[in-house]
Design a protein around this motif. Structure first.
Motif, short mmCIF file in Angstrom:
data_model
loop_
_atom_site.label_atom_id
_atom_site.label_comp_id
_atom_site.label_asym_id
_atom_site.label_seq_id
_atom_site.Cartn_x
_atom_site.Cartn_y
_atom_site.Cartn_z
N LEU A 36 15.77 4.63 5.12
CA LEU A 36 15.53 5.65 4.11
C LEU A 36 16.86 5.91 3.41
CD1 LEU A 36 13.34 8.17 6.13
CD2 LEU A 36 12.59 6.32 4.63
N LEU A 37 16.85 5.79 2.09
CA LEU A 37 18.07 5.93 1.30
C LEU A 37 17.89 7.05 0.28
CD1 LEU A 37 18.39 2.13 0.53
CD2 LEU A 37 19.44 3.34 2.44
N GLU A 53 0.81 -1.22 0.00
CA GLU A 53 0.00 0.00 0.00
C GLU A 53 0.85 1.28 0.00
OE1 GLU A 53 -3.76 -1.86 2.51
OE2 GLU A 53 -2.20 -0.74 3.60
N THR A 54 2.14 1.14 0.24
CA THR A 54 2.99 2.33 0.39
C THR A 54 3.15 3.13 -0.90
OG1 THR A 54 5.00 1.00 0.10
CG2 THR A 54 4.25 1.41 2.37
N GLU A 55 3.19 2.46 -2.05
CA GLU A 55 3.36 3.19 -3.31
C GLU A 55 2.17 4.11 -3.56
OE1 GLU A 55 4.21 2.55 -8.06
OE2 GLU A 55 4.05 0.79 -6.78
N GLN A 56 0.97 3.62 -3.37
CA GLN A 56 -0.21 4.46 -3.59
C GLN A 56 -0.27 5.58 -2.55
OE1 GLN A 56 -2.30 4.27 -6.31
NE2 GLN A 56 -2.89 6.27 -5.50
N TYR A 57 0.12 5.28 -1.32
CA TYR A 57 0.17 6.30 -0.27
C TYR A 57 1.11 7.43 -0.68
CZ TYR A 57 0.88 8.36 4.38
OH TYR A 57 0.97 9.22 5.43
N LEU A 58 2.29 7.07 -1.21
CA LEU A 58 3.25 8.08 -1.66
C LEU A 58 2.67 8.89 -2.82
CD1 LEU A 58 6.04 9.40 -1.62
CD2 LEU A 58 6.85 7.54 -3.08
N GLN A 68 7.90 19.30 -2.60
CA GLN A 68 6.67 18.52 -2.40
C GLN A 68 6.96 17.02 -2.42
OE1 GLN A 68 3.56 19.36 -5.20
NE2 GLN A 68 2.07 18.10 -4.13
N VAL A 69 7.83 16.59 -3.32
CA VAL A 69 8.22 15.17 -3.38
C VAL A 69 8.91 14.76 -2.09
CG1 VAL A 69 9.65 13.47 -4.58
CG2 VAL A 69 8.34 15.14 -5.90
N TRP A 70 9.84 15.58 -1.60
CA TRP A 70 10.56 15.28 -0.36
C TRP A 70 9.61 15.19 0.83
CZ3 TRP A 70 14.17 12.92 1.89
CH2 TRP A 70 14.64 13.28 3.16
N GLU A 71 8.68 16.13 0.93
CA GLU A 71 7.72 16.12 2.04
C GLU A 71 6.86 14.86 2.00
OE1 GLU A 71 7.69 18.13 4.67
OE2 GLU A 71 9.38 19.21 3.81
N GLY A 72 6.40 14.47 0.82
CA GLY A 72 5.63 13.24 0.68
C GLY A 72 6.44 12.01 1.03
N PHE A 73 7.68 12.00 0.60
CA PHE A 73 8.56 10.86 0.90
C PHE A 73 8.81 10.76 2.41
CE2 PHE A 73 12.70 8.88 1.52
CZ PHE A 73 12.48 7.67 0.89
N LYS A 74 9.03 11.89 3.06
CA LYS A 74 9.24 11.87 4.52
C LYS A 74 8.00 11.31 5.23
CE LYS A 74 10.37 16.09 5.45
NZ LYS A 74 10.81 17.31 6.14
N ALA A 75 6.82 11.65 4.74
CA ALA A 75 5.59 11.13 5.35
C ALA A 75 5.54 9.61 5.24
CB ALA A 75 4.36 11.74 4.67
N VAL A 76 5.93 9.07 4.10
CA VAL A 76 5.99 7.61 3.93
C VAL A 76 7.02 7.02 4.89
CG1 VAL A 76 6.60 5.74 2.35
CG2 VAL A 76 5.20 7.62 1.55
N GLY A 77 8.13 7.70 5.05
CA GLY A 77 9.19 7.21 5.94
C GLY A 77 8.77 7.13 7.40
#
Length: 83
Positions: free
Chosen positions: A44-45, A5-10, A23-32
């Motif tokens: 996180l890499l 489910e993480t890909e769709q969440y991102l 915006q991409v970084w903020e979304g990625f941090k939320a997934v992290g």
């Protein structure tokens, strides 16, 4: 949340048409920050560089969320963009 489910969440966090790195970084941090079911270890890499994939030199970045499950198997969610 499950790993699958993480890909769709991102995608929901950054939007399908987003090109802005902030915006991409903020979304990625939320997934992290999200806890993933069955996850034993999270990482996180980040990788970046200038590449000539398209015949033109461009700066690429790749945010990666790595999941390690209880069996020691790893999966990765990549978020790659050219800037």
């Amino acid at each position: 949340m499950k790993i699958e489910e993480t890909e769709q969440y991102l995608k929901n966090k950054i939007g399908e048409t987003s090109t802005g790195i902030v915006q991409v970084w903020e979304g990625f941090k939320a997934v992290g920050k999200e806890k993933v079911d069955g996850e034993e270890e999270a990482a996180l890499l980040f990788q970046c560089g200038v590449y000539n994939f398209t015949g033109e030199k461009q700066f690429y970045y790749d945010f990666v969320r790595q999941f390690t499950n209880e069996d020691g198997e790893t999966e990765q969610l990549h978020c790659e963009k050219a800037a």
